[in-house]
Design a protein around this motif. Structure first.
Motif, PDB file in Angstrom:
ATOM      1  N   ASP A  38       6.291  21.159 -54.692  1.00 59.10           N
ATOM      2  CA  ASP A  38       5.339  21.244 -53.589  1.00 59.10           C
ATOM      3  C   ASP A  38       4.237  20.203 -53.649  1.00 59.10           C
ATOM      4  OD1 ASP A  38       4.695  22.484 -51.140  1.00 59.10           O
ATOM      5  OD2 ASP A  38       3.073  23.608 -52.074  1.00 59.10           O
ATOM      6  N   ALA A  39       4.235  19.333 -54.663  1.00 59.07           N
ATOM      7  CA  ALA A  39       3.182  18.324 -54.739  1.00 59.07           C
ATOM      8  C   ALA A  39       3.657  17.147 -55.576  1.00 59.07           C
ATOM      9  CB  ALA A  39       1.907  18.903 -55.347  1.00 59.07           C
ATOM     10  N   ALA A  40       3.116  15.969 -55.270  1.00 62.72           N
ATOM     11  CA  ALA A  40       3.370  14.793 -56.094  1.00 62.72           C
ATOM     12  C   ALA A  40       2.569  14.931 -57.383  1.00 62.72           C
ATOM     13  CB  ALA A  40       2.973  13.524 -55.355  1.00 62.72           C
ATOM     14  N   GLN A  41       3.232  14.797 -58.524  1.00 63.18           N
ATOM     15  CA  GLN A  41       2.541  14.946 -59.796  1.00 63.18           C
ATOM     16  C   GLN A  41       1.893  13.642 -60.259  1.00 63.18           C
ATOM     17  OE1 GLN A  41       4.677  17.220 -62.750  1.00 63.18           O
ATOM     18  NE2 GLN A  41       5.613  18.571 -61.223  1.00 63.18           N
ATOM     19  N   THR A  42       2.205  12.561 -59.579  1.00 58.83           N
ATOM     20  CA  THR A  42       1.539  11.274 -59.810  1.00 58.83           C
ATOM     21  C   THR A  42       1.033  10.738 -58.482  1.00 58.83           C
ATOM     22  OG1 THR A  42       2.906  10.706 -61.723  1.00 58.83           O
ATOM     23  CG2 THR A  42       1.806   8.892 -60.597  1.00 58.83           C
ATOM     24  N   THR A  43      -0.247  10.448 -58.398  1.00 58.36           N
ATOM     25  CA  THR A  43      -0.808   9.815 -57.202  1.00 58.36           C
ATOM     26  C   THR A  43      -1.764   8.712 -57.639  1.00 58.36           C
ATOM     27  OG1 THR A  43      -2.642  11.401 -57.049  1.00 58.36           O
ATOM     28  CG2 THR A  43      -0.649  11.905 -55.792  1.00 58.36           C
ATOM     29  N   PRO A  98      -8.475  12.183 -56.835  1.00 56.69           N
ATOM     30  CA  PRO A  98      -7.371  12.434 -57.784  1.00 56.69           C
ATOM     31  C   PRO A  98      -6.791  13.832 -57.653  1.00 56.69           C
ATOM     32  CG  PRO A  98      -9.268  11.448 -58.899  1.00 56.69           C
ATOM     33  CD  PRO A  98      -9.718  11.812 -57.521  1.00 56.69           C
ATOM     34  N   SER A  99      -5.495  13.927 -57.957  1.00 54.57           N
ATOM     35  CA  SER A  99      -4.758  15.203 -58.037  1.00 54.57           C
ATOM     36  C   SER A  99      -4.741  15.981 -56.739  1.00 54.57           C
ATOM     37  CB  SER A  99      -5.333  16.091 -59.157  1.00 54.57           C
ATOM     38  OG  SER A  99      -5.194  15.470 -60.409  1.00 54.57           O
ATOM     39  N   VAL A 100      -4.985  15.303 -55.620  1.00 54.15           N
ATOM     40  CA  VAL A 100      -4.909  15.945 -54.308  1.00 54.15           C
ATOM     41  C   VAL A 100      -3.680  15.419 -53.583  1.00 54.15           C
ATOM     42  CG1 VAL A 100      -5.968  16.141 -52.035  1.00 54.15           C
ATOM     43  CG2 VAL A 100      -7.372  16.396 -54.078  1.00 54.15           C
ATOM     44  N   ASN A 154      -2.635  20.464 -51.645  1.00 57.25           N
ATOM     45  CA  ASN A 154      -2.485  20.931 -53.022  1.00 57.25           C
ATOM     46  C   ASN A 154      -3.517  20.236 -53.893  1.00 57.25           C
ATOM     47  OD1 ASN A 154       0.092  21.851 -51.972  1.00 57.25           O
ATOM     48  ND2 ASN A 154       0.705  22.105 -54.099  1.00 57.25           N
ATOM     49  N   ILE A 155      -4.035  20.960 -54.880  1.00 51.02           N
ATOM     50  CA  ILE A 155      -4.924  20.365 -55.874  1.00 51.02           C
ATOM     51  C   ILE A 155      -4.380  20.703 -57.257  1.00 51.02           C
ATOM     52  CG2 ILE A 155      -7.250  20.314 -56.833  1.00 51.02           C
ATOM     53  CD1 ILE A 155      -8.358  20.970 -54.138  1.00 51.02           C
ATOM     54  N   ARG A 156      -4.132  19.673 -58.032  1.00 53.79           N
ATOM     55  CA  ARG A 156      -3.580  19.821 -59.376  1.00 53.79           C
ATOM     56  C   ARG A 156      -2.291  20.636 -59.381  1.00 53.79           C
ATOM     57  NH1 ARG A 156      -8.911  20.391 -63.398  1.00 53.79           N
ATOM     58  NH2 ARG A 156      -9.584  18.225 -63.158  1.00 53.79           N
ATOM     59  N   GLY A 157      -1.517  20.499 -58.307  1.00 56.30           N
ATOM     60  CA  GLY A 157      -0.224  21.165 -58.218  1.00 56.30           C
ATOM     61  C   GLY A 157      -0.269  22.577 -57.709  1.00 56.30           C
ATOM     62  N   PHE A 158      -1.446  23.090 -57.333  1.00 57.03           N
ATOM     63  CA  PHE A 158      -1.571  24.449 -56.813  1.00 57.03           C
ATOM     64  C   PHE A 158      -1.772  24.391 -55.300  1.00 57.03           C
ATOM     65  CE2 PHE A 158      -3.162  24.529 -61.188  1.00 57.03           C
ATOM     66  CZ  PHE A 158      -2.342  25.498 -61.742  1.00 57.03           C
ATOM     67  N   ASN A 159      -1.029  25.220 -54.569  1.00 54.21           N
ATOM     68  CA  ASN A 159      -1.133  25.180 -53.116  1.00 54.21           C
ATOM     69  C   ASN A 159      -2.443  25.802 -52.648  1.00 54.21           C
ATOM     70  OD1 ASN A 159      -0.765  27.979 -53.134  1.00 54.21           O
ATOM     71  ND2 ASN A 159       1.410  27.853 -52.636  1.00 54.21           N
ATOM     72  N   GLN A 160      -2.705  25.674 -51.348  1.00 55.28           N
ATOM     73  CA  GLN A 160      -4.025  26.054 -50.843  1.00 55.28           C
ATOM     74  C   GLN A 160      -4.258  27.565 -50.855  1.00 55.28           C
ATOM     75  OE1 GLN A 160      -3.699  23.855 -47.224  1.00 55.28           O
ATOM     76  NE2 GLN A 160      -2.994  25.582 -46.023  1.00 55.28           N
ATOM     77  N   LEU A 203       7.520  13.572 -57.134  1.00 54.04           N
ATOM     78  CA  LEU A 203       7.413  14.564 -56.069  1.00 54.04           C
ATOM     79  C   LEU A 203       8.643  15.468 -56.097  1.00 54.04           C
ATOM     80  CD1 LEU A 203       6.169  15.697 -53.446  1.00 54.04           C
ATOM     81  CD2 LEU A 203       7.302  13.839 -52.201  1.00 54.04           C
ATOM     82  N   TYR A 204       8.391  16.771 -56.150  1.00 52.73           N
ATOM     83  CA  TYR A 204       9.478  17.744 -56.198  1.00 52.73           C
ATOM     84  C   TYR A 204       9.361  18.694 -55.007  1.00 52.73           C
ATOM     85  CZ  TYR A 204       9.808  16.000 -60.965  1.00 52.73           C
ATOM     86  OH  TYR A 204       9.921  15.186 -62.061  1.00 52.73           O
ATOM     87  N   PRO A 205      10.488  19.240 -54.525  1.00 50.05           N
ATOM     88  CA  PRO A 205      10.444  20.120 -53.349  1.00 50.05           C
ATOM     89  C   PRO A 205       9.699  21.416 -53.631  1.00 50.05           C
ATOM     90  CG  PRO A 205      12.700  19.403 -53.850  1.00 50.05           C
ATOM     91  CD  PRO A 205      11.859  19.046 -55.023  1.00 50.05           C
ATOM     92  N   SER A 206       9.276  22.061 -52.550  1.00 51.02           N
ATOM     93  CA  SER A 206       8.655  23.379 -52.639  1.00 51.02           C
ATOM     94  C   SER A 206       9.758  24.417 -52.778  1.00 51.02           C
ATOM     95  CB  SER A 206       7.827  23.666 -51.379  1.00 51.02           C
ATOM     96  OG  SER A 206       7.295  24.963 -51.423  1.00 51.02           O
ATOM     97  N   ILE A 207      10.410  24.385 -53.924  1.00 50.18           N
ATOM     98  CA  ILE A 207      11.564  25.251 -54.151  1.00 50.18           C
ATOM     99  C   ILE A 207      11.096  26.601 -54.671  1.00 50.18           C
ATOM    100  CG2 ILE A 207      13.257  23.434 -54.542  1.00 50.18           C
ATOM    101  CD1 ILE A 207      12.606  23.587 -57.475  1.00 50.18           C
ATOM    102  N   SER A 208      11.944  27.588 -54.523  1.00 48.54           N
ATOM    103  CA  SER A 208      11.615  28.934 -54.974  1.00 48.54           C
ATOM    104  C   SER A 208      12.331  29.226 -56.290  1.00 48.54           C
ATOM    105  CB  SER A 208      12.019  29.956 -53.921  1.00 48.54           C
ATOM    106  OG  SER A 208      13.436  29.976 -53.796  1.00 48.54           O
TER     107      SER A 208
END
Length: 887
Positions: free
Chosen positions: A757-762, A149-151, A166-172, A787-792
């Motif tokens: 940067d990550a899918a919020q539903t998997t 989950p959440s990966v 990404n884990i729980r929406g946080f990048n590596q 899923l949303y882009p890795s926007i700044s």
């Protein structure tokens, strides 16, 4: 008084009977391959008395009778019953029949902190070596974790080892990656480059994902979670393995290993070597990689043991390091069928594949573990480690008559770089559509197109020591230190002149107008201590030095029903920058900027009964910012004024249900991250924006379960997340010369914008059907949405940008399938065949996005997305077949 004396006699009798009726039983649990099976459940039949095996598969349990039956079980394995008596207390090795399921938990050994089911109060998923070996195939190493989950893991640009997670929406960068308890995140920027660990799957015995706070005692800030990889050791059973695998696009891999087993003199050794090559699924991404592992162990006596390991993975690979516009994929395909393999960074040069973007690196890690059993209730575990990184990544510098490298005038009709024509023009030849001929054949940073290489080498040394004390049957405590020193070495070199006769550089203030006469081959050196001092540098040359002083402690309470821990850590990070080019000799070193940080976390698990348990944890981190925040806009200015630590607050609740054939875990979490520093791209190429004070909140629900129904095993997971920014922020934009663009401290409108940067539903569901002990099939479907882009943050300059919010990319579902067959060739030789097909339905999907352009009435779109957005597509259908022989 007489009655009282009689009562005492009766009590004494029963107490004596209880003592003499107790039987201490020992044994070891292994799987079908005789590898230890950590945390198998061991119960005295007919009682609630139970324990779990440790990481080596060993267990000790005390029964309140002189005879009985021990029940050994684990979800996904066949249950086994073994009798014991007072004369038979050592049950030896107990082998369970594996049913293609994952390992659920492992326990703490040495400096490795990994979680134990129904005891450590954290959200955790563990993948055993058998599943990695079977299901990874030719995928990237992080992709095996998509079943948890959440990966969210993707191949990113698609080059060998260029995947990310990404884990729980946080990048590596904000996920702690540990190998045998040793941190590997870059000490300057937190990044992990999986190409440096391309051979890790060959030497992994178990991999655990701890989402959220995690169980590590180190003073590290794992904002999203911790990935703990436990490698093989020297003490594998005696034997050898040889395997080969083949796949799409010329993929070929060969692996050989041998282990001596533990010898009579206490020594043991294991060796592994592999070679991997291929053309790459994406056009122009050829690669070649090696992997080696050396493990030597020595058990000095019952109290002292040593374990030496040395592993590395030298590799080179061509890349697609820049996400192109959707319209470009369509241009080289069709409007409804974009060419998802398109890569504009490569072409043919002198008859061979050649790329502007080529990564090459060798980052071996050497460690020496020392375990000292001081007494029956105390021990000291210490690991000394070192890592040396050598290599970098290539790219273009300069132009052809003001035609930059990304201009399609330098490409042919297929979109490939015209390297032969560029070389001809660089050498003074005539190429009509390139414009005027050259008057000089000497390249520099503006005139003539050159392939340069950005080198990012490092020297890293560290020691981790942990003292553990069992104060009583229920209480234990730990205390330890984590000391590290790191030197990052950053510069550029000339890789290929592309037909020119020389190169001049004028960027070194101490040595202006230098003629570059030596060039660096963009291939990894097998020598991790290769001399890089004498390489001729261009453009920039600086060091980033980081000193880390950490201390940690933990207290833990455990009984049959409840376990709880409280852990704290503190660290001081010192940052120093040395600039050899921009500053004159004598003033090149900055002072050390020392920042304190730390964490405190705790949790409790309650086993309600044999089936049900609940847990909760909470923690607070004060995290030092990365190196770039300490020295912004690439200079040596100390920024102690206004520099602040990032603050992370994590809360989590969990529930577990476990039975012989079914288990389920449910977790709910909330993570708040304040005062975050971020550097993003600016409004023009080469510009960047530095932000501070960003806050984001991530909340979610996770469910995972496994069930066994005869020969069928079903595993499933679902994660629902909501990741968004809180409040607006200020940022300052700089141009390529580090000059402020516009107004310093401009407001950007981020409040309630979705974090990308990550899918919020998997979700995932998998089926494994074991036809027989030899043959099994498996199929699974993975689903990603929200899923949303890795926007700044720089994408939200106005209130209108905020109202539109983050661009939502299309969701997708992927089906993977596989078949395994095992057979014996002789009494001592067995073999295994495996076939994997990933993305069986050849689904076309966007895996990553990098821009936030919303479609309007006049937009040209693809699946509802404006085609001016920059994206990466995921791979289509791929396959891999392997054969392994064990002796």
């Amino acid at each position: 008084m007489k009655n009282f004396k009689n009562l005492l006699l009766v009590a004494l009798f029963f107490a004596t009977a209880a003592v003499f009726g107790q039987t201490k039983i020992t044994g070891k649990v292994v799987d079908e391959t005789n590898q230890p099976l950590p945390s198998a459940s061991v119960m005295v039949k007919g009682t609630t008395n139970g324990t779990s095996t440790d990481y080596d598969g060993n267990f000790t349990i005390t029964a309140n009778s002189n005879s009985g039956v021990i029940v050994v079980s684990f979800v996904g394995y066949n249950k086994k019953e073994v009798s014991f008596t007072s004369s038979k207390t050592s049950l030896g090795t107990i082998q369970l029949t594996e049913d293609a399921n994952t390992l659920d938990e492992v326990v703490i050994q040495g400096v490795i902190d990994v979680a134990k089911d129904r005891e450590t109060p954290v959200a955790v998923s563990t993948i055993k070596a058998a599943e990695i070996e079977e299901k990874l195939g030719s995928q990237e190493f992080p992709e095996i974790l998509k079943s948890t989950p959440s990966v969210y893991a993707t191949k990113s640009g698609g080059g060998f080892g260029d995947s990310r997670i990404n884990i729980r929406g946080f990048n590596q960068e904000n996920v702690a990656i540990l190998i045998n308890g040793v941190p590997v995140n870059d000490m300057e920027n937190g990044r992990v480059y999986w190409s440096n660990w391309a051979g890790l799957s060959d030497v992994t015995s178990a991999m655990q994902v701890q989402r959220g706070l995690g169980s590590s005692k180190l003073a590290i800030s794992s904002v999203g979670g911790t990935i703990n990889v436990i490698t093989k050791t020297s003490q594998q059973k005696e034997g050898a393995n040889v395997s080969s695998s083949f796949g799409n696009d010329g993929y070929m891999k060969y692996v050989g290993s041998y282990s001596t087993g533990k010898l009579d003199n206490g020594l043991s050794a294991s060796f592994l070597f592999s070679r991997t090559q291929g053309d790459g699924y994406v056009d122009g991404t050829k690669f070649l990689g090696y992997n080696y592992f050396i493990g030597v162990g020595y058990k000095i006596n019952e109290k002292h043991s040593l374990e030496f390991t040395f592993t590395g993975a030298p590799q080179w690979h061509h890349q697609r390091s820049y996400a192109e516009k959707l319209s470009l994929y369509q241009q080289f395909g069709t409007s409804n069928d974009p060419n998802i393999k398109f890569n504009p960074a490569w072409g043919m040069y002198k008859g061979e594949e050649f790329s502007l973007r080529r990564n090459f690196y060798h980052k071996p890690v050497m460690s020496l573990n020392y375990d000292w059993k001081i007494s029956d209730n105390s021990n000291l575990s210490t690991v000394l480690y070192a890592s040396w990184g050598r290599g970098g990544g290539s790219g273009p510098i300069g132009d052809v008559n003001n035609i930059r490298d990304y201009d399609f005038r330098l490409r042919d009709a297929q979109g490939r770089v015209r390297f032969d024509d560029i070389a001809k023009w660089n050498a003074g030849g005539n190429v009509p559509d390139f414009g005027a001929d050259r008057t000089s054949t000497i390249n520099d940073r503006k005139n003539g197109l050159t392939r340069r290489a950005s080198m990012n080498s490092h020297n890293w040394y560290g020691v981790i020591a942990n003292f553990h004390k069992d104060a009583s049957d229920n209480f234990s405590w730990d205390v330890g230190v984590d000391l590290r020193t790191y030197q990052g070495i950053h510069y550029r070199v000339v890789s290929n002149l592309l037909g020119a006769t020389g190169y001049t550089d004028n960027r070194d203030k101490n040595n202006p107008n230098r003629s570059i006469t030596s060039f660096v081959d963009p291939s990894p050196s097998f020598n991790p201590w290769a001399n890089i001092t004498n390489q001729q540098k261009i453009e920039y040359y600086n060091d980033g030095n980081v000193r880390w002083l950490g201390a940690f402690g933990q207290v833990e309470y455990k009984n049959d029903d409840v376990s709880a821990f409280l852990q704290g850590g503190i660290s001081q990070q010192g940052f120093q920058r040395i600039d050899y080019f921009n500053l004159l000799v004598g003033s090149q070193k900055s002072g050390y900027e020392n920042l304190m940080g730390g964490n405190i976390k705790g949790g409790m698990n309650w086993n309600i009964n044999e089936a049900h348990n609940v847990f909760g944890n909470a923690g607070y981190y004060s995290k030092q910012p990365f190196f770039g925040a300490v020295y912004p806009n690439y200079n040596n200015n100390n920024t102690s004024v206004g520099l602040t630590n990032e603050k992370i607050l994590g809360l989590e609740l969990g529930y577990g249900y476990r039975s012989e054939n079914y288990n389920v875990k449910v977790n709910a979490y909330r993570t708040s991250w304040k005062d975050r520093f971020q550097r993003t791209g600016g409004s023009a190429p080469g510009n960047f924006v530095d932000f501070s004070g960003i806050e984001q909140v991530h909340t979610g629900l996770e469910i995972e379960s496994t069930g066994r129904f005869g020969k069928l095993t079903v595993d499933a997971m679902l994660s629902l997340g909501n990741y968004q920014y809180v409040g607006n922020v200020t940022g300052t934009e700089y141009d390529q010369n580090n000059a402020v663009v516009g107004v310093s401290g401009t407001t950007y409108y981020l409040d309630k914008v979705k974090v990308g940067d990550a899918a919020q539903t998997t979700a995932r569901i998998g089926f494994t059907y074991k036809v027989s002990d030899k043959l099994k099939f498996d199929i699974s479907q993975f689903y990603a949405a929200s899923l949303y882009p890795s926007i700044s943050a720089s994408s939200f300059k106005t209130q209108v940008d905020n109202t539109q919010g983050s661009l939502k990319l299309p969701g997708y579902a992927l089906v993977d399938a596989g078949v395994s067959y095992k057979f014996n060739l002789s009494e001592k030789v067995n073999a295994r065949f495996r076939l994997n097909v990933n993305n069986l339905m050849d689904t076309r999907y966007i895996s990553d996005g990098f821009t936030n352009i919303h479609a309007t009435a006049g937009s040209t779109t693809y699946k509802g997305i404006d085609v001016n957005n920059r994206v990466y597509f995921g791979y289509g259908r791929t396959w891999n077949a392997s054969m392994k022989f064990s002796f």
